[in-house]
Design an enzyme around this catalytic site. Sequence first.
Site, PDB file in Angstrom:
ATOM      1  N   ASP A 235      22.062  64.220  31.957  1.00 45.16           N
ATOM      2  CA  ASP A 235      20.947  63.953  32.872  1.00 45.16           C
ATOM      3  C   ASP A 235      20.158  65.220  33.192  1.00 45.16           C
ATOM      4  O   ASP A 235      18.917  65.193  33.242  1.00 45.16           O
ATOM      5  CB  ASP A 235      21.494  63.349  34.175  1.00 45.16           C
ATOM      6  CG  ASP A 235      22.114  61.975  33.917  1.00 45.16           C
ATOM      7  OD1 ASP A 235      22.803  61.448  34.801  1.00 45.16           O
ATOM      8  OD2 ASP A 235      21.904  61.450  32.791  1.00 45.16           O
TER       9      ASP A 235
ATOM     10  N   SER B 239      36.110  27.342  30.577  1.00 44.41           N
ATOM     11  CA  SER B 239      36.754  28.447  31.327  1.00 44.41           C
ATOM     12  C   SER B 239      38.058  27.902  31.908  1.00 44.41           C
ATOM     13  O   SER B 239      38.384  26.727  31.728  1.00 44.41           O
ATOM     14  CB  SER B 239      35.826  28.946  32.431  1.00 44.41           C
ATOM     15  OG  SER B 239      35.335  27.847  33.142  1.00 44.41           O
ATOM     16  N   LEU B 240      38.812  28.757  32.554  1.00 48.51           N
ATOM     17  CA  LEU B 240      40.165  28.389  32.982  1.00 48.51           C
ATOM     18  C   LEU B 240      40.241  28.253  34.493  1.00 48.51           C
ATOM     19  O   LEU B 240      39.662  29.063  35.206  1.00 48.51           O
ATOM     20  CB  LEU B 240      41.153  29.500  32.555  1.00 48.51           C
ATOM     21  CG  LEU B 240      41.467  29.584  31.075  1.00 48.51           C
ATOM     22  CD1 LEU B 240      42.116  30.917  30.765  1.00 48.51           C
ATOM     23  CD2 LEU B 240      42.354  28.442  30.652  1.00 48.51           C
TER      24      LEU B 240
ATOM     25  N   LYS C 130      46.810  36.940  29.059  1.00 48.16           N
ATOM     26  CA  LYS C 130      45.366  36.760  29.241  1.00 48.16           C
ATOM     27  C   LYS C 130      44.748  38.160  29.227  1.00 48.16           C
ATOM     28  O   LYS C 130      44.885  38.919  30.173  1.00 48.16           O
ATOM     29  CB  LYS C 130      45.080  36.063  30.559  1.00 48.16           C
ATOM     30  CG  LYS C 130      43.606  35.722  30.734  1.00 48.16           C
ATOM     31  CD  LYS C 130      43.379  34.856  31.959  1.00 48.16           C
ATOM     32  CE  LYS C 130      41.902  34.549  32.145  1.00 48.16           C
ATOM     33  NZ  LYS C 130      41.080  35.777  32.230  1.00 48.16           N
TER      34      LYS C 130
ATOM     35  N   GLU D  58      39.581  37.146  22.220  1.00 48.28           N
ATOM     36  CA  GLU D  58      39.174  38.141  23.212  1.00 48.28           C
ATOM     37  C   GLU D  58      39.025  39.486  22.533  1.00 48.28           C
ATOM     38  O   GLU D  58      39.945  39.949  21.840  1.00 48.28           O
ATOM     39  CB  GLU D  58      40.254  38.216  24.313  1.00 48.28           C
ATOM     40  CG  GLU D  58      39.803  38.864  25.593  1.00 48.28           C
ATOM     41  CD  GLU D  58      39.168  37.855  26.574  1.00 48.28           C
ATOM     42  OE1 GLU D  58      39.121  36.651  26.246  1.00 48.28           O
ATOM     43  OE2 GLU D  58      38.713  38.302  27.633  1.00 48.28           O
TER      44      GLU D  58
ATOM     45  N   LYS E 197      33.670  15.660  50.804  1.00 44.30           N
ATOM     46  CA  LYS E 197      34.924  15.283  51.456  1.00 44.30           C
ATOM     47  C   LYS E 197      34.906  15.626  52.949  1.00 44.30           C
ATOM     48  O   LYS E 197      34.377  16.671  53.342  1.00 44.30           O
ATOM     49  CB  LYS E 197      36.091  16.021  50.784  1.00 44.30           C
ATOM     50  CG  LYS E 197      36.105  15.992  49.276  1.00 44.30           C
ATOM     51  CD  LYS E 197      36.360  14.614  48.697  1.00 44.30           C
ATOM     52  CE  LYS E 197      37.800  14.153  48.856  1.00 44.30           C
ATOM     53  NZ  LYS E 197      38.747  14.969  48.071  1.00 44.30           N
TER      54      LYS E 197
HETATM   55  C1  LIG Z   1      39.128  30.961  28.488  1.00 45.83           C
HETATM   56  C2  LIG Z   1      40.418  31.162  27.740  1.00 45.83           C
HETATM   57  C3  LIG Z   1      41.019  32.416  27.664  1.00 45.83           C
HETATM   58  N1  LIG Z   1      42.191  32.494  26.954  1.00 45.83           N
HETATM   59  N2  LIG Z   1      42.983  33.599  26.750  1.00 45.83           N
HETATM   60  C4  LIG Z   1      44.030  33.155  26.046  1.00 45.83           C
HETATM   61  N3  LIG Z   1      45.050  33.928  25.611  1.00 45.83           N
HETATM   62  N4  LIG Z   1      43.914  31.830  25.796  1.00 45.83           N
HETATM   63  C5  LIG Z   1      42.768  31.422  26.381  1.00 45.83           C
HETATM   64  N5  LIG Z   1      42.202  30.187  26.421  1.00 45.83           N
HETATM   65  C6  LIG Z   1      41.039  30.049  27.097  1.00 45.83           C
HETATM   66  O1  LIG Z   1      40.398  28.859  27.192  1.00 45.83           O
HETATM   67  C7  LIG Z   1      41.002  27.720  26.505  1.00 45.83           C
HETATM   68  C8  LIG Z   1      42.186  27.173  27.275  1.00 45.83           C
HETATM   69  C9  LIG Z   1      39.918  26.657  26.403  1.00 45.83           C
END
Ligand SMILES: Cc1c[n+]2nc(N)[nH]c2nc1OC(C)C
Length: 326
Positions: free
Chosen positions: A31, A80-81, A118, A176, A317
């Site tokens: 910078d 998503s989870l 994960k 991932e 609700k």
């Molecule tokens: C969002 C996600 C992220 N992950 N990460 C893993 N290891 N499995 C996995 N499955 C995902 O979604 C499926 C269950 C659809």
Amino acid sequence: MHDRSSYLEAVSRLRTYDYHYHVLDEPLVGDSQYDDELARLKASEKAHPEWLVSHSPTQTVGFSALAQFDKSTHHQPMLSLDNAFDAASLVAWYERGLTRLRKDHHLASPPRINCEPKLDGVAINLRYEAGVLVQAATRGDGSTGEDITLNAKTLRALPHQLQNGPWPASIEIRGEVFMPRKGFDAMNRRLAATGLKTFVNPRNAAAGSLRQLDPKVTASRPLDLYVYGAGAVVGDLDAATHSETLAQFERWGLPVNPETRCVDSIEAAEAYYEYLSRRRAELSYEIDGIVYKVDEHQWQRELGAVAKSPRWAIARKFPAQEAATQ
Ligand SMILES: Cc1c[n+]2nc(N)[nH]c2nc1OC(C)C
């Protein structure tokens, strides 16, 4: 600056600095050097207004990225989870699934559970056609992401051609992209040593590196990949379970996380949580939890995805009433 040509060289040099900083996220100078050169340019333009050019960095407001990624629509949405933050919630998730399945089936044995780390990285959707990698995209909004095919091809873990066929005519494979801790620390040391901005954590570093407009920059970053599931499949993926699918992916040459385990009970799934949370600090990459999946594809299909609930209806609700008198 003593003449116009050295002024024009300075304009060009600063524009290159701007492009590397704002677009490639790969600054060329620190910078302080940038500020000094910009100050000298401003002084020259003040002393010699007749030299001024409209493309001088002093005349451009902000900096729009020169190019964008193409959009890529996933052939099957990337879901998503839901999260479980304690053991009781994990058991409740499993019991809910059991109750639903038992409505229509006598379960000889409880559904098996596939347990996976994960990874704390960036989701990617890979599409292979006739076994050849034809497209890679970020998750985006789950339906449409950014086409980052050229960047994904720089990942050393990613095969451009599947091995040990046969494979479906077309298959989306999800995974991932992540940056291992050691690579992250070394990259940040390099950036800091040249007075450049560092990344806050490996997840941001992976996201920033995968989404570089210049694949050469992505190639210079220590990115890695694990795949974890399939999206749209055209043709036959002859696997009755998720664990068989992952074994298939490995046979085809795709990287599957070696900590993955398939277990026979929710108690064993909970034990896996204890096991992996103890091992977490030893892993070479960051994880932010465990993904549990019902292993049998038949039960996955029957349980479906809650995302399919109607968007056009909602239940408002009342607060839960005090439990009725016992
Ligand atoms: C969002 C996600 C992220 N992950 N990460 C893993 N290891 N499995 C996995 N499955 C995902 O979604 C499926 C269950 C659809």
